[in-house]
Design an enzyme around this catalytic site. Structure first.
Site, PDB file in Angstrom:
ATOM      1  N   SER A 108       0.770  -1.096   0.006  1.00 49.49           N
ATOM      2  CA  SER A 108       0.035   0.011   0.119  1.00 49.49           C
ATOM      3  C   SER A 108       0.848   1.263  -0.065  1.00 49.49           C
ATOM      4  CB  SER A 108      -0.897   0.015   1.137  1.00 49.49           C
ATOM      5  OG  SER A 108      -1.918   1.074   1.156  1.00 49.49           O
ATOM      6  N   ASP A 243      -2.752   6.207  -3.822  1.00 48.02           N
ATOM      7  CA  ASP A 243      -1.775   5.448  -3.022  1.00 48.02           C
ATOM      8  C   ASP A 243      -1.110   4.540  -3.927  1.00 48.02           C
ATOM      9  OD1 ASP A 243      -3.703   3.751  -2.948  1.00 48.02           O
ATOM     10  OD2 ASP A 243      -2.842   3.009  -1.031  1.00 48.02           O
TER      11      ASP A 243
END
Length: 475
Positions: A108, A243
């Site tokens: 992530s 992201d």
């Protein structure tokens, strides 16, 4: 022969708020294979399937991790379907439609020296109970990793584009200039196609061959200045970014100011006409103050907790959704928008909230939409490389004496009204300000969230709290 429980206990890898996280060197071929065997065995008891979907983000370590996972899937007599670099919600969506489990290799937003795994059952993201089942599984396996290049299927990318392209008219964005801050996002090859299909002129911004850890909850000052500069340089109307794995959005208003994720989520849910929301405790209280939604539930931070609440909400409400302070939007039920049915996608998604914001701002500026919301401002930041054990010890001491804790941080005149321990330590003051500390579930970081009646005040609270908590001794 190896045993999954032994390999995983020795690896040092832990589950955080969403997925398993650890240092790159901890994700050895043995660890990746052990996770795969343990996960697949746990879902085989509940579902029938013959294939397993796999995808990755753009981290340098992700391709080798995928090879170990693919080899383990084959060893179990199942067919691996590899989708290459795609956003996490794209993988989750195609896997749910095809009723198979999937594994996403991604860390992530955390730094590139770390990585992780996200797991999805055929019906969606795993629960905290599923995480424990994976860690506790006792499955024998042998290690066999092929060095062959993996064949990449384009189906996940195509299905994700089809899902989103149909939401707005193909001429909806005609005449608008949209910048895509691509950096190293897993979806950077898809987003331009998406907005162009709706008539926009797309400008690619700062594509990077090196992994860039964009945190949509703690946007850097450099990225704030970049956005304003891009608007002036390219005469943009909107900037879209995400992201690393494309499940948390970063979007701007028409002036180049990044929107807070929970503000974006509120506007998206309002545009979709959502009846019931499940939100982490860290989200802005303007959601309740807006009086838009018949029901709102607050949960611990992390998508598994939000998703777990969906089952309760669905008993009394037709349309259910949730979002996090990072902007990731989770659609907990099918909803109808513009005469079309949008299928449920109970995992964080970055594209849906961006499209709903553009829809809501068709006849009104994005900044005006934000201005019309209740005047509550949130800010957050983090201390990196702050040992989790230290964070836990400090907050345990602070829970017993919150007033003394705040005084030690320099908030001498603060009067405590309420202390919420749903997740970390969230202190509401008599004047309405909120100070919330919480150790990150993904990395050795201490996060601080604040809410106040002005942006400057929220920033001041966070900056002061994080600065002082590093130097003041609490006992």
């Amino acid at each position: 022969m190896l045993m999954t429980s032994n390999v995983l206990s020795r690896s040092g890898i832990q589950f955080g708020t969403s997925g398993a996280r650890g240092l790159v060197e901890q994700f050895t071929p043995e660890a990746c294979a052990a996770f795969t065997h343990a996960f697949i065995c746990s879902v085989r008891n509940q579902f029938e399937f013959e294939s397993v979907a796999i995808a990755i983000d753009n981290r340098p370590s992700s391709p080798d991790m995928a090879k170990a996972i693919v080899s383990a899937v084959k060893q179990m007599g199942l067919t691996p379907i590899y989708y290459g670099v795609v956003p996490t919600p794209a993988l989750a969506y195609v896997a749910m439609q095809d009723k198979m489990p999937c594994i996403m290799v991604t860390g992530s937003h955390i730094p590139f020296d770390r990585n992780g795994l996200k797991f999805y059952r055929p019906d969606g993201e795993i629960t905290k109970g599923d995480e424990q089942a994976i860690l506790n599984a006792n499955v024998e396996f042998s290690l066999s990793v092929s060095e062959e290049e993996l064949f990449v299927s384009s189906k996940a990318s195509e299905a994700y584009l089809d899902r989103n392209v149909s939401l707005l008219d193909k001429h909806f964005l005609k005449g608008r200039r949209i910048g895509i801050y691509e950096h190293s996002s897993a979806g950077r090859d898809l987003y331009g196609q998406l907005f162009e299909s709706m008539g926009a002129e797309v400008i690619s911004l700062e594509r990077s061959d090196e992994f860039v850890p964009i945190d949509t909850e703690a946007v850097s000052e450099a990225d704030k200045l970049k956005a304003i500069g891009w608007f002036q340089q390219h005469e943009l109307d909107f900037i879209f970014s995400t992201d690393g794995d494309g499940d948390r959005p970063l979007v701007s208003d028409e002036k180049g100011n990044w929107l807070r994720g929970d503000v974006l989520g509120l506007l998206c849910a309002k545009e979709l006409g959502i009846e019931a929301l499940a939100l982490p405790v860290s989200c802005n209280t303007s959601v309740e103050l807006s009086n838009v939604f018949p029901h709102t539930s607050r949960t611990k931070i992390g998508s598994p907790y939000v998703i777990a609440e969906f089952d309760h909400l669905a008993k009394n409400h037709e349309s259910v959704a949730g979002f996090e302070a990072n902007g990731g939007f989770l659609l907990g039920s099918d909803v109808t928008f513009g005469g079309q049915i949008i299928k449920a996608l109970p995992t964080r998604d970055a594209v849906l909230p961006a499209l709903m914001l553009l829809s809501a701002s068709k006849d009104i500026a994005i900044s005006t939409l934000v201005e019309l919301l209740p005047k509550r401002f949130t800010h957050s930041d983090r201390i990196q490389n702050f040992a989790t054990e230290k964070s836990v010890a400090i907050l345990a001491s602070a829970q017993a004496q919150p007033s003394s804790f705040l005084s030690a941080l320099g908030f001498e005149s603060a009067q405590v009204e309420f202390v919420d321990q749903t997740d970390g330590l969230r202190i509401t003051l008599v004047n309405g300000d909120i100070i919330h500390f919480r150790p990150s579930g993904n990395a050795p970081e201490l996060r601080c969230y604040a809410e106040s009646d002005s942006e400057m005040s929220a920033q001041r609270i966070v900056n002061q709290a994080l600065q002082n908590i590093q130097t003041v001794h609490f006992s």
